[in-house]
Design a protein around this motif. Structure first.
Motif, PDB file in Angstrom:
ATOM      1  N   ILE A  63      51.976  -9.221  57.040  1.00 30.70           N
ATOM      2  CA  ILE A  63      51.321  -8.481  58.123  1.00 30.70           C
ATOM      3  C   ILE A  63      50.711  -9.490  59.080  1.00 30.70           C
ATOM      4  N   GLY A  64      51.108  -9.413  60.336  1.00 36.17           N
ATOM      5  CA  GLY A  64      50.563 -10.289  61.361  1.00 36.17           C
ATOM      6  C   GLY A  64      49.619  -9.530  62.273  1.00 36.17           C
ATOM      7  N   ILE A  65      48.542 -10.198  62.664  1.00 37.34           N
ATOM      8  CA  ILE A  65      47.566  -9.619  63.597  1.00 37.34           C
ATOM      9  C   ILE A  65      47.498 -10.562  64.788  1.00 37.34           C
ATOM     10  N   ILE A  66      47.851 -10.070  65.963  1.00 32.83           N
ATOM     11  CA  ILE A  66      47.933 -10.958  67.127  1.00 32.83           C
ATOM     12  C   ILE A  66      47.323 -10.293  68.358  1.00 32.83           C
ATOM     13  N   PRO A  67      46.570 -11.047  69.143  1.00 34.33           N
ATOM     14  CA  PRO A  67      46.058 -10.494  70.401  1.00 34.33           C
ATOM     15  C   PRO A  67      47.203 -10.260  71.388  1.00 34.33           C
ATOM     16  N   GLN A  68      47.037  -9.267  72.242  1.00 35.61           N
ATOM     17  CA  GLN A  68      48.065  -8.942  73.233  1.00 35.61           C
ATOM     18  C   GLN A  68      48.426 -10.152  74.085  1.00 35.61           C
ATOM     19  N   SER A  69      47.425 -10.951  74.456  1.00 34.71           N
ATOM     20  CA  SER A  69      47.691 -12.103  75.327  1.00 34.71           C
ATOM     21  C   SER A  69      48.631 -13.108  74.677  1.00 34.71           C
ATOM     22  N   LEU A  70      48.498 -13.322  73.366  1.00 33.78           N
ATOM     23  CA  LEU A  70      49.395 -14.244  72.677  1.00 33.78           C
ATOM     24  C   LEU A  70      50.769 -13.628  72.457  1.00 33.78           C
ATOM     25  N   LYS A  71      50.815 -12.341  72.216  1.00 29.71           N
ATOM     26  CA  LYS A  71      52.108 -11.667  72.086  1.00 29.71           C
ATOM     27  C   LYS A  71      52.854 -11.759  73.413  1.00 29.71           C
ATOM     28  N   ASP A  72      52.119 -11.573  74.514  1.00 29.65           N
ATOM     29  CA  ASP A  72      52.735 -11.662  75.840  1.00 29.65           C
ATOM     30  C   ASP A  72      53.277 -13.055  76.129  1.00 29.65           C
ATOM     31  N   ALA A  73      52.679 -14.071  75.519  1.00 28.78           N
ATOM     32  CA  ALA A  73      53.149 -15.450  75.691  1.00 28.78           C
ATOM     33  C   ALA A  73      54.379 -15.721  74.829  1.00 28.78           C
ATOM     34  N   GLU A  74      54.880 -14.678  74.165  1.00 25.54           N
ATOM     35  CA  GLU A  74      56.111 -14.721  73.383  1.00 25.54           C
ATOM     36  C   GLU A  74      56.024 -15.620  72.154  1.00 25.54           C
ATOM     37  N   ILE A  75      54.829 -15.683  71.529  1.00 33.31           N
ATOM     38  CA  ILE A  75      54.754 -16.425  70.281  1.00 33.31           C
ATOM     39  C   ILE A  75      54.555 -15.515  69.074  1.00 33.31           C
ATOM     40  N   GLY A  76      54.579 -14.200  69.304  1.00 30.57           N
ATOM     41  CA  GLY A  76      54.489 -13.264  68.186  1.00 30.57           C
ATOM     42  C   GLY A  76      55.760 -13.293  67.359  1.00 30.57           C
ATOM     43  N   HIS A  77      55.605 -13.203  66.048  1.00 31.53           N
ATOM     44  CA  HIS A  77      56.752 -13.239  65.124  1.00 31.53           C
ATOM     45  C   HIS A  77      57.475 -11.894  65.176  1.00 31.53           C
ATOM     46  N   PRO A  78      58.765 -11.887  65.490  1.00 27.61           N
ATOM     47  CA  PRO A  78      59.484 -10.619  65.634  1.00 27.61           C
ATOM     48  C   PRO A  78      59.977 -10.001  64.323  1.00 27.61           C
ATOM     49  N   GLY A  79      59.920 -10.740  63.203  1.00 26.28           N
ATOM     50  CA  GLY A  79      60.553 -10.248  61.984  1.00 26.28           C
ATOM     51  C   GLY A  79      59.617  -9.860  60.862  1.00 26.28           C
ATOM     52  N   LEU A  80      58.357  -9.585  61.165  1.00 25.18           N
ATOM     53  CA  LEU A  80      57.377  -9.296  60.118  1.00 25.18           C
ATOM     54  C   LEU A  80      57.521  -7.893  59.568  1.00 25.18           C
ATOM     55  N   THR A  81      56.943  -7.675  58.408  1.00 22.73           N
ATOM     56  CA  THR A  81      56.864  -6.331  57.846  1.00 22.73           C
ATOM     57  C   THR A  81      56.107  -5.433  58.813  1.00 22.73           C
ATOM     58  N   ARG A  82      55.014  -5.971  59.364  1.00 26.01           N
ATOM     59  CA  ARG A  82      54.231  -5.235  60.360  1.00 26.01           C
ATOM     60  C   ARG A  82      53.511  -6.232  61.254  1.00 26.01           C
ATOM     61  N   LEU A  83      53.545  -5.998  62.543  1.00 21.61           N
ATOM     62  CA  LEU A  83      52.809  -6.807  63.505  1.00 21.61           C
ATOM     63  C   LEU A  83      51.858  -5.880  64.248  1.00 21.61           C
ATOM     64  N   GLU A  84      50.560  -6.115  64.075  1.00 18.94           N
ATOM     65  CA  GLU A  84      49.554  -5.317  64.770  1.00 18.94           C
ATOM     66  C   GLU A  84      49.063  -6.094  65.984  1.00 18.94           C
ATOM     67  N   VAL A  85      49.026  -5.435  67.115  1.00 17.53           N
ATOM     68  CA  VAL A  85      48.558  -6.050  68.353  1.00 17.53           C
ATOM     69  C   VAL A  85      47.153  -5.538  68.628  1.00 17.53           C
ATOM     70  N   VAL A  86      46.224  -6.482  68.825  1.00 17.62           N
ATOM     71  CA  VAL A  86      44.818  -6.139  69.049  1.00 17.62           C
ATOM     72  C   VAL A  86      44.358  -6.684  70.400  1.00 17.62           C
ATOM     73  N   ASP A  87      43.139  -6.310  70.795  1.00 12.68           N
ATOM     74  CA  ASP A  87      42.634  -6.646  72.128  1.00 12.68           C
ATOM     75  C   ASP A  87      42.237  -8.103  72.320  1.00 12.68           C
ATOM     76  N   GLY A  88      41.791  -8.781  71.290  1.00 16.63           N
ATOM     77  CA  GLY A  88      41.341 -10.158  71.475  1.00 16.63           C
ATOM     78  C   GLY A  88      41.121 -10.857  70.149  1.00 16.63           C
ATOM     79  N   MET A  89      40.601 -12.075  70.234  1.00 22.82           N
ATOM     80  CA  MET A  89      40.421 -12.899  69.037  1.00 22.82           C
ATOM     81  C   MET A  89      39.394 -12.325  68.065  1.00 22.82           C
ATOM     82  N   HIS A  90      38.320 -11.734  68.589  1.00 19.02           N
ATOM     83  CA  HIS A  90      37.317 -11.150  67.690  1.00 19.02           C
ATOM     84  C   HIS A  90      37.924  -9.998  66.887  1.00 19.02           C
ATOM     85  N   ALA A  91      38.683  -9.158  67.566  1.00 20.70           N
ATOM     86  CA  ALA A  91      39.334  -8.041  66.877  1.00 20.70           C
ATOM     87  C   ALA A  91      40.361  -8.549  65.869  1.00 20.70           C
TER      88      ALA A  91
END
Length: 195
Positions: A63-91
């Protein structure tokens, strides 16, 4: 303590030594082989990507937890069981802590240290009773360990709080120590300065 999930903090860089990569892959495999879900920052790069890929290749849940800004920079892992996108680093940190039964830090940079120290502080303050550990790779954390002992000597950290951090150089040994760890109850030092 039953460990169903472990949050791994680690670098978005692979680091300078092959041993760092090997440790990330060994940890990912080790978690999957034990049926422990890997929770991490959701990246596809550096040690983050290596630990996730190794867990997935061994049949593990990731399970990956990534802020939207980093996902937008195309570094989010595309093959995870689940990728949750959150608002920022604190979240991101709050969600990873919520999902994890324990925490492990692999080698990494400022973000890795910040994440480790934040969850450690939360444990010290009694916000959670979850174990945490360092996977020591070729002395990477040796100077940090010395400094942490110095904090105890100088009475800025209680010995009980220093002992919250388990350390091992083999993933299996570290996971075993985390599973056997028992929370200690000790108040944070609060001393008034003399007037």
């Amino acid at each position: 303590m039953s460990l169903r999930s472990i949050c791994v903090f680690c670098g978005a860089s692979p680091g300078a030594r092959p041993a760092y990569r090997e440790a990330a892959e060994a940890l990912g495999r080790g978690l999957a082989e034990r049926g422990i879900t890997l929770v991490y920052g959701g990246g596809a790069v550096g040690l983050m990507g290596l630990v996730a890929d190794a867990a997935l290749a061994a049949g593990g849940e990731v399970i990956g937890i990534i802020p939207q800004s980093l996902k937008d920079a195309e570094i989010g892992h595309p093959g995870l069981t689940r990728l949750e996108v959150v608002d920022g680093m604190h979240a991101r940190k709050a969600r990873m802590a919520e999902l994890a039964d324990a925490f492990i830090a692999l080698p990494g940079g400022l973000g890795t240290l910040e994440e480790l120290f934040e969850v450690w502080t939360w444990g010290q303050l009694g916000y959670h009773g979850k174990p945490l550990g360092l996977l020591e790779v070729e002395g990477f954390y040796a100077r940090l360990r010395d400094f942490l002992d110095h904090l105890v000597t100088e009475r800025f950290v209680r010995p009980q709080h220093r002992e919250m951090l388990q350390i091992a150089s083999a993933p299996a040994k570290l996971i075993e120590r985390l599973a056997q760890w028992q929370p200690t109850v000790a108040p944070k030092w609060v001393e008034r300065s003399p007037n």
